[in-house]
Every structure is written in C-alpha cells, then in structure tokens.
Design a protein around this motif. Structure first.
Motif, short mmCIF file in Angstrom:
data_model
loop_
_atom_site.label_atom_id
_atom_site.label_comp_id
_atom_site.label_asym_id
_atom_site.label_seq_id
_atom_site.Cartn_x
_atom_site.Cartn_y
_atom_site.Cartn_z
N TYR A 120 8.33 -9.95 2.93
CA TYR A 120 7.49 -8.77 2.40
C TYR A 120 6.13 -8.67 3.27
CZ TYR A 120 5.24 -5.55 -0.40
OH TYR A 120 4.70 -4.36 -0.99
N ALA A 121 5.60 -9.94 3.56
CA ALA A 121 4.28 -9.93 4.16
C ALA A 121 4.55 -9.16 5.87
CB ALA A 121 3.62 -11.34 4.86
N LYS A 122 5.90 -9.65 6.66
CA LYS A 122 6.30 -9.11 7.89
C LYS A 122 6.22 -7.40 7.73
CE LYS A 122 8.47 -12.80 10.42
NZ LYS A 122 9.56 -13.25 11.15
N GLN A 123 6.94 -7.27 6.62
CA GLN A 123 7.21 -5.58 6.71
C GLN A 123 5.73 -4.79 6.71
OE1 GLN A 123 9.65 -4.71 3.32
NE2 GLN A 123 11.27 -6.33 4.03
N GLN A 124 4.61 -5.73 6.14
CA GLN A 124 3.37 -4.90 5.88
C GLN A 124 2.47 -5.01 7.20
OE1 GLN A 124 4.12 -3.20 3.29
NE2 GLN A 124 2.70 -4.38 1.61
N PHE A 125 2.85 -5.91 8.24
CA PHE A 125 2.10 -6.18 9.45
C PHE A 125 1.72 -4.81 10.14
CE2 PHE A 125 3.61 -10.56 10.67
CZ PHE A 125 2.90 -11.38 9.78
N SER A 126 2.61 -3.90 10.34
CA SER A 126 2.16 -2.71 11.12
C SER A 126 1.18 -1.77 10.29
CB SER A 126 3.35 -1.85 11.49
OG SER A 126 3.93 -2.03 12.52
N ALA A 127 1.61 -1.58 8.99
CA ALA A 127 0.74 -0.91 8.29
C ALA A 127 -0.76 -1.51 8.15
CB ALA A 127 1.11 -0.80 6.76
N TYR A 128 -0.90 -2.66 8.16
CA TYR A 128 -2.06 -3.61 7.94
C TYR A 128 -2.88 -3.33 9.15
CZ TYR A 128 -5.28 -7.29 7.33
OH TYR A 128 -6.50 -8.29 7.02
N LEU A 129 -2.11 -3.42 10.41
CA LEU A 129 -2.78 -3.12 11.75
C LEU A 129 -3.37 -1.64 11.84
CD1 LEU A 129 -3.08 -4.46 14.73
CD2 LEU A 129 -0.88 -3.75 14.86
N ASP A 130 -2.49 -0.84 11.51
CA ASP A 130 -2.99 0.67 11.52
C ASP A 130 -3.63 1.22 10.10
OD1 ASP A 130 -1.53 0.82 13.73
OD2 ASP A 130 0.32 1.23 12.84
N ASN A 131 -4.57 0.08 9.36
CA ASN A 131 -4.97 0.56 8.36
C ASN A 131 -4.32 1.43 7.59
OD1 ASN A 131 -7.43 -1.12 9.19
ND2 ASN A 131 -7.92 0.60 10.58
N GLY A 132 -2.98 1.20 7.16
CA GLY A 132 -2.38 2.08 6.33
C GLY A 132 -1.95 1.65 4.86
N LEU A 133 -2.79 0.33 4.61
CA LEU A 133 -2.44 -0.27 3.20
C LEU A 133 -3.31 0.12 2.09
CD1 LEU A 133 -1.36 -3.79 4.24
CD2 LEU A 133 0.25 -2.10 3.78
N SER A 134 -2.99 0.10 0.83
CA SER A 134 -4.02 0.60 -0.07
C SER A 134 -4.78 -0.74 -0.24
CB SER A 134 -3.15 0.83 -1.55
OG SER A 134 -2.62 -0.45 -1.89
N ALA A 135 -5.87 -0.83 -0.97
CA ALA A 135 -6.91 -1.99 -1.19
C ALA A 135 -6.20 -3.11 -1.92
CB ALA A 135 -7.94 -1.56 -1.92
N ALA A 136 -5.35 -2.72 -2.76
CA ALA A 136 -4.45 -4.01 -3.53
C ALA A 136 -3.62 -4.66 -2.42
CB ALA A 136 -3.94 -3.25 -4.40
N GLU A 137 -2.76 -3.85 -1.74
CA GLU A 137 -1.83 -4.28 -0.68
C GLU A 137 -2.59 -5.10 0.13
OE1 GLU A 137 1.69 -0.83 -0.82
OE2 GLU A 137 -0.23 -0.48 0.36
N GLN A 138 -3.63 -4.75 0.70
CA GLN A 138 -4.50 -5.28 1.68
C GLN A 138 -4.96 -6.70 1.28
OE1 GLN A 138 -7.04 -2.62 3.62
NE2 GLN A 138 -8.35 -4.13 4.22
N THR A 139 -5.67 -6.86 0.02
CA THR A 139 -6.04 -7.98 -0.56
C THR A 139 -4.76 -9.19 -0.58
OG1 THR A 139 -7.48 -6.70 -1.98
CG2 THR A 139 -7.03 -8.97 -2.47
#
Lengths: 201, 173
Positions: free
Chosen positions: B6-25
């Motif tokens: 699940y963390a790997k799936q979030q990498f791109s969004a995290y890199l592009d600042n596309g995560l919500s505050a909760a997801e980012q934390t």
C-alpha cells in the motif's frame, strides 16, 4: 485588434491561444511563432517516445503540417499546448505501430542512433560527459521498454513536467487512471534502473 | 501501520503532493519505520530528478526550411489534385455532350423521310438509294419491287440511225 508583431514590439507576452487565433485569421507569422515555441519541446517529447531523433523530427514536422492544414479544428475550449501535444502523441504512437509492423516483416535491426547524445556539457569533464551520456542512454533504453500507455505518461509527467490534469486532457484518459499509470511507470523504471541508483539510498 | 504494498502505491502521490494530510502522516510513519520502503522511495525521488534533467535534444538547423518546403509542396499537391479533378469533370461533361449530339444526329439522319408524291426524276437516284437502305433494314422481300422501281426510272433507249454515223476514215473517201 493589434497584430502579433505590434504586441511583441510593445513587450507584451502573446499567449498560445492568441497566436492560434491570429493564425486562424490568416496571420502566418503567428504560425511561425508557434513553431518556434513548440518545435523543441515537442521534439523532446516525441524523441523520448520513439528513441530516435530523425524519426522524432519527422513526426514533429508532420505535427506542424497538420496544424497548418487543420488550424480551424482548434477550438478555444482546450489549451493550445494540450491540443498540439495530443496531435504529436497520436502521430508518435502511429509511428511506433508502423515500426512494430516493419520489425515483424523484416529481420533487419534499426541502425543505432548517432545524434542522440551529442550535446556535451561544457562544464563537465570528459569522463563526466561520458558517464552522463551512458546514463542517459540506459534511462532511454528503460523508457523504450515501457509499453506506450506507461511511456507517454512518464514522459509527460517527469520529463515534460505536465500536471496530471493536463496529461488527462492530452491523452483523453480519466485522472485516476493517469495517476495510477504514472505510479506504475515510476516503479517499473525504478526496478529496471537499480544499477543506476546510488548505493545506501 | 500501512502495508509495504500500500505504501508503494502511494509513492507517486506523495512525491506530487497529492495525498491528504491523514494519508501523508500514515505514509511518513511507515517510511520512518521501514528501511526497504524508505530506500525504494529515495530511489523514486532520484529517478524523478534524473528524468527531469535528461539531456535535451534540439531540432536540426534545417527544420524550419524543411517544414516550409513540406507545407508548400502539400499546398501545391492539393492544388494540382483540385485542378486535375476539375479538368476530369469538364472532360466527362464534354464527352457526354459529344456522345449525345452524335447519337441525336445519327438517329435524325437515318429516320425515314415522308415521301412526297411529286419526286422529280433528278432526285430519283438519291431517294431510291435512301429507300433501299431503309428497305434493307425493314424487310428483305421488298427488294424485288425496288429493282422494278429502279428499272422503271431508266429512260427508254432510242434506236441509232446508222446513216448518221460518220467514221473518221469514211469522210476522206
């Protein structure tokens, strides 16, 4: 309405949309300016897609030829940049399909590209230049291995710097799909390019 | 803690600042506790920067000239094809008209004329020949009467007076 030349002389920035509007009214100078603005970015996009500068330049020529012939098809509902990238992307995909068919019917391999990495950095030492060229070549080979749908999104996002919304417009695919494709393309490249990755990262 | 997949799936969004505050934390917590994912994410960041800094290529110096030539050639080809098409239409129209005129002329000439009763002997041969051609088409049995008709038009021959004939040698005698 003031002419494009007058706007430029007055130091005003002329937008792409203003230029295409002028061109649609018959001002060929506006077309020249659009070519000047977009020929290199489009070449880089198509080159990364095809991996060959000669073919890429031909595709970019064809893109501008289509623009010249079909200028009235452009409507101001879309950004000019997304419109021209859509044309170039479709032509590049067609070229890729043609190449696949050629490969299927021919045993000959494509000649190695001789103009790909001829741009030495004046500030780098010869060794660094060679390293940089080799790295670029390895990255390009990894990009070439991606399927077209992953290739185009990674080029548009990471090399050309388009936003997800713009990419969605260019390739006419939903935003969620674009995000997913970018992520998968990055993971695929990261996996293929392990040898290039710095140690202890 | 979220899973590595699940963390790997979030990498791109995290890199592009596309995560919500909760997801980012959640992701940041995972990265700080998982060396593998932390290393993988660092590689993604490196790759992203490397792709952005790839050597750019430029169009050849002849690009504009070639484009101009292609546009001019394309226009002239289109112009020529329009010219050829226009001429083709004119040609077809001309041939059709000519064929129609020829057909009309031929049918009019071959049409049987109404025979007037007082045909002079002077025109008899012409009338006879035109009638003959018609009869040839219409019915063969009429040929016999045609022959009679032609014969009747011949003037009767007068008997020659032998005494009025002077041969060249006789006068001198």
């Amino acid at each position: 309405m003031t002419s494009v030349i007058e706007n430029i002389q007055q130091g005003q920035t002329v937008t792409d949309e203003q230029l295409i509007a002028r061109f649609q009214q018959g001002d060929n100078y506006a077309f020249d300016l659009l070519v000047k603005r977009y020929k290199d970015p489009l070449l880089n996009f198509v080159f990364r897609f095809l991996g060959n500068t000669t073919e890429a330049e031909d595709v970019v020529q064809e893109t501008f030829l289509r623009l010249f012939k079909n200028k009235h098809y452009y409507k101001e509902i879309a950004k000019f940049s997304t419109w021209i990238y859509t044309i170039a992307g479709n032509l590049a995909k067609t070229e890729l399909r043609k190449r696949k068919r050629k490969k299927f019917f021919s045993i000959h391999q494509h000649a190695p590209e001789d103009r790909d990495f001829e741009l030495p950095d004046k500030e780098a030492t010869p060794d660094e230049v060679t390293d940089s060229q080799i790295t670029d070549q390895i990255i390009q080979e990894a990009i070439n291995k991606l399927s077209p749908k992953f290739k185009e999104v990674i080029i548009l996002r990471d090399i050309q710097g388009f936003s997800y919304e713009e990419i969605s417009e260019i390739i006419n695919v939903p935003l969620g799909t674009i995000k997913s494709r970018v992520n998968r393309a990055r993971l695929k490249l990261q996996d293929d390019l392990k040898s290039l990755m710095p140690v202890n990262q | 803690m979220i899973s590595c997949d699940y963390a790997k799936q979030q990498f791109s969004a995290y890199l592009d600042n596309g995560l919500s505050a909760a997801e980012q934390t959640e992701l940041e917590y995972h990265l700080s506790n998982c060396k593998t994912c932390s290393s993988e994410y660092a590689q993604i960041v490196f790759l992203h920067q490397r792709l952005h800094n790839l050597t750019t290529v430029n169009t050849s110096p002849q690009f504009d000239q070639i484009l101009r030539t292609r546009i001019m050639h394309d226009n002239s080809v289109n112009g020529n094809s329009r010219f050829i098409l226009k001429n083709l239409y004119l040609g077809i129209a001309g041939v059709t008209t000519l064929a129609a005129v020829t057909f009309f002329t031929l049918t009019t000439i071959n049409e049987p004329s109404v025979n007037s009763p007082g045909i002079s002997v002077h025109n008899a041969q012409t009338v006879s020949s035109s009638n003959r051609s018609l009869h040839q088409v219409d019915a063969q049995p009429k040929l016999a009467s045609d022959t009679q008709e032609q014969d009747s038009l011949k003037l009767p021959t007068k008997p020659v007076d032998q005494s009025k004939i002077h041969l060249v040698g006789q006068d001198q005698k």
